[in-house]
Design an enzyme around this catalytic site. Structure first.
Site, PDB file in Angstrom:
ATOM      1  N   SER A 131       0.810  -1.213   0.000  1.00  0.00           N
ATOM      2  CA  SER A 131       0.000   0.000   0.000  1.00  0.00           C
ATOM      3  C   SER A 131       0.842   1.262   0.000  1.00  0.00           C
ATOM      4  O   SER A 131       1.921   1.314   0.608  1.00  0.00           O
ATOM      5  CB  SER A 131      -0.878  -0.010   1.259  1.00  0.00           C
ATOM      6  OG  SER A 131      -1.416   1.264   1.499  1.00  0.00           O
ATOM      7  N   GLU A 133       0.184   3.607   1.772  1.00  0.00           N
ATOM      8  CA  GLU A 133       0.260   3.995   3.180  1.00  0.00           C
ATOM      9  C   GLU A 133       1.670   3.774   3.738  1.00  0.00           C
ATOM     10  O   GLU A 133       2.042   4.370   4.744  1.00  0.00           O
ATOM     11  CB  GLU A 133      -0.738   3.176   4.004  1.00  0.00           C
ATOM     12  CG  GLU A 133      -2.135   3.753   4.041  1.00  0.00           C
ATOM     13  CD  GLU A 133      -2.223   5.023   4.882  1.00  0.00           C
ATOM     14  OE1 GLU A 133      -1.853   4.976   6.063  1.00  0.00           O
ATOM     15  OE2 GLU A 133      -2.653   6.057   4.346  1.00  0.00           O
ATOM     16  N   TYR A 154      -2.102   0.084  10.758  1.00  0.00           N
ATOM     17  CA  TYR A 154      -2.333  -0.561   9.459  1.00  0.00           C
ATOM     18  C   TYR A 154      -1.066  -0.496   8.606  1.00  0.00           C
ATOM     19  O   TYR A 154      -0.607  -1.507   8.057  1.00  0.00           O
ATOM     20  CB  TYR A 154      -3.502   0.130   8.735  1.00  0.00           C
ATOM     21  CG  TYR A 154      -3.616  -0.244   7.268  1.00  0.00           C
ATOM     22  CD1 TYR A 154      -4.252  -1.414   6.878  1.00  0.00           C
ATOM     23  CD2 TYR A 154      -3.089   0.583   6.272  1.00  0.00           C
ATOM     24  CE1 TYR A 154      -4.350  -1.761   5.525  1.00  0.00           C
ATOM     25  CE2 TYR A 154      -3.184   0.246   4.926  1.00  0.00           C
ATOM     26  CZ  TYR A 154      -3.816  -0.927   4.559  1.00  0.00           C
ATOM     27  OH  TYR A 154      -3.908  -1.268   3.226  1.00  0.00           O
TER      28      TYR A 154
HETATM   29  P1  NAP Z   1     -11.654  -4.543   1.391  1.00  0.00           P
HETATM   30  O1  NAP Z   1     -12.754  -4.179   0.464  1.00  0.00           O
HETATM   31  O2  NAP Z   1     -11.653  -4.027   2.781  1.00  0.00           O
HETATM   32  O3  NAP Z   1     -11.560  -6.142   1.419  1.00  0.00           O
HETATM   33  C1  NAP Z   1     -10.794  -6.813   2.378  1.00  0.00           C
HETATM   34  C2  NAP Z   1     -11.010  -8.310   2.216  1.00  0.00           C
HETATM   35  O4  NAP Z   1     -10.242  -9.005   3.205  1.00  0.00           O
HETATM   36  C3  NAP Z   1     -12.473  -8.759   2.419  1.00  0.00           C
HETATM   37  O5  NAP Z   1     -12.744  -9.796   1.499  1.00  0.00           O
HETATM   38  C4  NAP Z   1     -12.442  -9.308   3.837  1.00  0.00           C
HETATM   39  O6  NAP Z   1     -13.440 -10.261   4.090  1.00  0.00           O
HETATM   40  C5  NAP Z   1     -11.078  -9.960   3.839  1.00  0.00           C
HETATM   41  N1  NAP Z   1     -10.563 -10.233   5.180  1.00  0.00           N
HETATM   42  C6  NAP Z   1     -10.416  -9.390   6.222  1.00  0.00           C
HETATM   43  N2  NAP Z   1      -9.875 -10.014   7.277  1.00  0.00           N
HETATM   44  C7  NAP Z   1      -9.672 -11.305   6.897  1.00  0.00           C
HETATM   45  C8  NAP Z   1      -9.142 -12.442   7.542  1.00  0.00           C
HETATM   46  N3  NAP Z   1      -8.710 -12.397   8.805  1.00  0.00           N
HETATM   47  N4  NAP Z   1      -9.069 -13.602   6.857  1.00  0.00           N
HETATM   48  C9  NAP Z   1      -9.511 -13.674   5.579  1.00  0.00           C
HETATM   49  N5  NAP Z   1     -10.039 -12.638   4.912  1.00  0.00           N
HETATM   50  C10 NAP Z   1     -10.119 -11.457   5.565  1.00  0.00           C
HETATM   51  O7  NAP Z   1     -10.230  -4.103   0.755  1.00  0.00           O
HETATM   52  P2  NAP Z   1      -9.878  -3.699  -0.745  1.00  0.00           P
HETATM   53  O8  NAP Z   1     -10.102  -2.240  -0.911  1.00  0.00           O
HETATM   54  O9  NAP Z   1     -10.502  -4.651  -1.682  1.00  0.00           O
HETATM   55  O10 NAP Z   1      -8.302  -3.892  -0.728  1.00  0.00           O
HETATM   56  C11 NAP Z   1      -7.722  -5.175  -1.011  1.00  0.00           C
HETATM   57  C12 NAP Z   1      -6.328  -5.235  -0.399  1.00  0.00           C
HETATM   58  O11 NAP Z   1      -5.510  -4.199  -0.950  1.00  0.00           O
HETATM   59  C13 NAP Z   1      -6.272  -5.031   1.113  1.00  0.00           C
HETATM   60  O12 NAP Z   1      -5.217  -5.826   1.604  1.00  0.00           O
HETATM   61  C14 NAP Z   1      -5.933  -3.568   1.275  1.00  0.00           C
HETATM   62  O13 NAP Z   1      -5.298  -3.342   2.509  1.00  0.00           O
HETATM   63  C15 NAP Z   1      -5.007  -3.377   0.097  1.00  0.00           C
HETATM   64  N6  NAP Z   1      -4.958  -2.034  -0.471  1.00  0.00           N
HETATM   65  C16 NAP Z   1      -6.123  -1.412  -0.828  1.00  0.00           C
HETATM   66  C17 NAP Z   1      -6.057  -0.159  -1.428  1.00  0.00           C
HETATM   67  C18 NAP Z   1      -7.309   0.559  -1.845  1.00  0.00           C
HETATM   68  O14 NAP Z   1      -7.230   1.777  -2.074  1.00  0.00           O
HETATM   69  N7  NAP Z   1      -8.441  -0.131  -1.995  1.00  0.00           N
HETATM   70  C19 NAP Z   1      -4.797   0.461  -1.659  1.00  0.00           C
HETATM   71  C20 NAP Z   1      -3.645  -0.234  -1.294  1.00  0.00           C
HETATM   72  C21 NAP Z   1      -3.723  -1.476  -0.717  1.00  0.00           C
HETATM   73  P3  NAP Z   1     -14.939  -9.822   4.560  1.00  0.00           P
HETATM   74  O15 NAP Z   1     -15.666  -9.443   3.293  1.00  0.00           O
HETATM   75  O16 NAP Z   1     -15.446 -11.064   5.196  1.00  0.00           O
HETATM   76  O17 NAP Z   1     -14.786  -8.676   5.495  1.00  0.00           O
HETATM   77  N1  GDD Z   2     -12.657   7.243   6.080  1.00  0.00           N
HETATM   78  C1  GDD Z   2     -12.754   8.567   6.244  1.00  0.00           C
HETATM   79  N2  GDD Z   2     -13.899   9.093   6.792  1.00  0.00           N
HETATM   80  N3  GDD Z   2     -11.702   9.348   5.869  1.00  0.00           N
HETATM   81  C2  GDD Z   2     -11.830  10.686   6.020  1.00  0.00           C
HETATM   82  C3  GDD Z   2     -12.988  11.279   6.557  1.00  0.00           C
HETATM   83  C4  GDD Z   2     -14.065  10.448   6.969  1.00  0.00           C
HETATM   84  O1  GDD Z   2     -15.092  10.898   7.450  1.00  0.00           O
HETATM   85  N4  GDD Z   2     -12.810  12.631   6.554  1.00  0.00           N
HETATM   86  C5  GDD Z   2     -11.593  12.864   6.038  1.00  0.00           C
HETATM   87  N5  GDD Z   2     -10.992  11.694   5.715  1.00  0.00           N
HETATM   88  C6  GDD Z   2      -9.628  11.547   5.175  1.00  0.00           C
HETATM   89  C7  GDD Z   2      -8.735  10.613   5.980  1.00  0.00           C
HETATM   90  O2  GDD Z   2      -8.229  11.270   7.147  1.00  0.00           O
HETATM   91  C8  GDD Z   2      -7.651  10.304   4.934  1.00  0.00           C
HETATM   92  O3  GDD Z   2      -6.677  11.308   4.945  1.00  0.00           O
HETATM   93  C9  GDD Z   2      -8.420  10.353   3.606  1.00  0.00           C
HETATM   94  O4  GDD Z   2      -9.685  10.962   3.889  1.00  0.00           O
HETATM   95  C10 GDD Z   2      -8.641   8.994   2.971  1.00  0.00           C
HETATM   96  O5  GDD Z   2      -9.224   8.131   3.932  1.00  0.00           O
HETATM   97  P1  GDD Z   2      -9.770   6.667   3.537  1.00  0.00           P
HETATM   98  O6  GDD Z   2     -10.698   6.745   2.394  1.00  0.00           O
HETATM   99  O7  GDD Z   2     -10.267   6.033   4.799  1.00  0.00           O
HETATM  100  O8  GDD Z   2      -8.484   5.918   2.957  1.00  0.00           O
HETATM  101  P2  GDD Z   2      -6.973   5.843   3.449  1.00  0.00           P
HETATM  102  O9  GDD Z   2      -6.169   6.697   2.508  1.00  0.00           O
HETATM  103  O10 GDD Z   2      -6.821   6.092   4.888  1.00  0.00           O
HETATM  104  O11 GDD Z   2      -6.643   4.291   3.201  1.00  0.00           O
HETATM  105  C11 GDD Z   2      -7.035   3.670   1.986  1.00  0.00           C
HETATM  106  O12 GDD Z   2      -6.009   3.743   1.025  1.00  0.00           O
HETATM  107  C12 GDD Z   2      -4.804   3.063   1.374  1.00  0.00           C
HETATM  108  C13 GDD Z   2      -3.808   3.283   0.227  1.00  0.00           C
HETATM  109  O13 GDD Z   2      -3.197   4.528   0.364  1.00  0.00           O
HETATM  110  C14 GDD Z   2      -7.394   2.204   2.325  1.00  0.00           C
HETATM  111  O14 GDD Z   2      -7.977   1.606   1.206  1.00  0.00           O
HETATM  112  C15 GDD Z   2      -6.155   1.410   2.700  1.00  0.00           C
HETATM  113  O15 GDD Z   2      -6.491   0.026   2.813  1.00  0.00           O
HETATM  114  C16 GDD Z   2      -5.107   1.585   1.577  1.00  0.00           C
HETATM  115  O16 GDD Z   2      -3.928   0.873   1.874  1.00  0.00           O
END
Ligand code: NAP
Ligand code: GDD
Length: 343
Positions: A131, A133, A154
């Protein structure tokens, strides 16, 4: 020969798009799902075919990243060509409330899966969902050479996963890669991530179902891309000749405030009439700005994203307005979601 893939996190946003992509490419797809007292497969229900049907190509297996023995037996029995580790406790704000659980799933879960690959003796390619992050406090632009400085439980857990994946590549000659993905969204995005929280609120406000949405830090900058394009990048990483780590990003960053402005404006609403501040949504340590440089993925994988945050805001607002028009009761609006605690 038909390829076989295992996806952990198949019920999540990315898992659902990746399952779609691999099925379209002719793969047999296996997904790890958690047992829950309610169904958690809404994002993949449209792909499901009864396994008794000879045409079935998607198979779901109960399992959990906290259960190493299960992972070993599952890998040995499926014998996949490719493993995509997408499962995680993926919410940054929640990781401050549940740091130990986040470490166990998002960090240790990765080494359990890597060990399961090693112990089961299978030959497979391994993708780790790393990520942006990881960059945390290091200012943009960020690429594969940028210093990591995690700012949440995280991110610290993902840092461990990043390095253990690299270590298994070097120690055991495994084809194991890190995709360092910047934020990517879609109409399937989890409802408590900021983009979806905003676009769902716009739909509900437009429909007269709620008046306000409560937000945290509007100054944060993110590089938002479209999830369906990012899963293509994951797949390309596993088709490369040599294992390597890649950034996937659009290269364009906008603030949360701008995402709000565009989303409300697209629905003909003035955001300042509806957006309120609640400190509950602030994080103890914030990541101020993430903007990725995807040059390496473009040059080596031929991966180029076409949709950025400004376009996504409109796509997601349209999708949530349509979803609300078709939703029966109960419609869980963002006010109710908010009242469930810190998100
Ligand atoms: P998501 O929608 O939150 O999906 C997470 C998945 O992990 C769900 O299928 C969840 O199952 C499963 N899970 C959680 N805990 C588990 C456990 N203990 N054992 C088995 N499965 C488990 O996340 P996403 O946005 O698709 O992201 C996919 C991956 O990419 C994650 O690892 C996330 O951290 C990473 N990532 C995401 C982003 C982004 O912007 N989306 C960016 C960078 C990295 P349930 O449905 O049962 O909860
Ligand atoms: N969730 C949330 N809710 N975020 C808020 C809010 C709110 O009400 N108000 C402001 N934010 C700001 C957060 O403080 C953060 O700076 C930004 O919006 C994005 O928040 P999220 O959408 O929760 O995503 P994230 O950037 O913290 O994390 C996501 O992206 C990562 C990759 O950079 C997640 O998908 C992580 O799993 C992923 O790794």
């Amino acid at each position: 020969m038909k390829k076989r893939a295992l996806i952990t996190g198949v019920t999540g946003q990315d898992g659902s798009y990746l399952a779609e992509l691999l099925l379209a490419k002719g793969y047999e797809v296996h997904g790890l799902i958690r047992r829950a007292s309610t169904f958690n497969t809404a994002r993949i229900d449209h792909l499901y075919v009864d396994p008794h049907d000879p045409d079935a190509k998607l198979f779901l297996h109960y399992g959990d990243l906290s259960d190493g023995a299960r992972l070993v037996t599952l890998l040995a029995s499926i014998n996949p060509d490719e493993v995509y580790n997408l499962a995680a406790q993926s919410h940054v704000r929640v990781s401050f409330d549940e740091p130990e659980h986040t470490a166990d799933t998002t960090g240790t879960g990765t080494v359990r899966l890597l060990e399961a690959v090693r112990l089961s003796g299978i030959e497979t390619r391994f993708y780790q969902a790393s990520s942006s992050e990881l960059y945390g406090a290091t200012p943009p632009p960020q690429n594969e050479e940028t210093r990591f400085y995690p700012r949440s439980p995280y991110a610290a857990a993902k840092l461990y996963s990043y390095w253990i994946t690299k270590n298994y590549r070097e120690a055991y000659d495994m084809f194991a890669v890190n995709g360092i993905l910047f934020n990517h969204e879609s109409p399937r995005r989890g409802e408590t991530f900021v983009t979806r929280k905003i676009t769902r609120a716009v739909a509900a406000i437009k429909a007269g179902r709620q008046e306000f949405v409560y937000m945290g830090n509007l100054d944060a900058v993110r590089d938002w891309g479209y999830a369906a394009e990012y899963v293509e990048g994951m797949w390309r990483m596993l088709q490369a000749d040599v294992p390597d780590d890649y950034v996937l990003a659009t290269g364009t960053g906008i603030t949360v405030r701008e995402f709000i402005e565009i989303s409300f404006g697209h629905a003909g609403l003035n955001w300042e009439d509806h957006v309120r501040f609640d400190e509950r949504y602030l994080r103890p340590t914030e990541v101020d700005a993430l903007i990725g440089d995807p040059s390496k993925a473009r040059e080596k994988l031929g991966w180029t994203p076409t949709i950025d945050g400004r376009q996504l805001a409109k796509i997601m607002v349209d999708a949530d307005i349509t979803a609300l028009e078709h939703a029966g009761d109960p419609w869980i609006d963002t006010v109710h979601l908010d009242s469930w605690g810190t998100k």
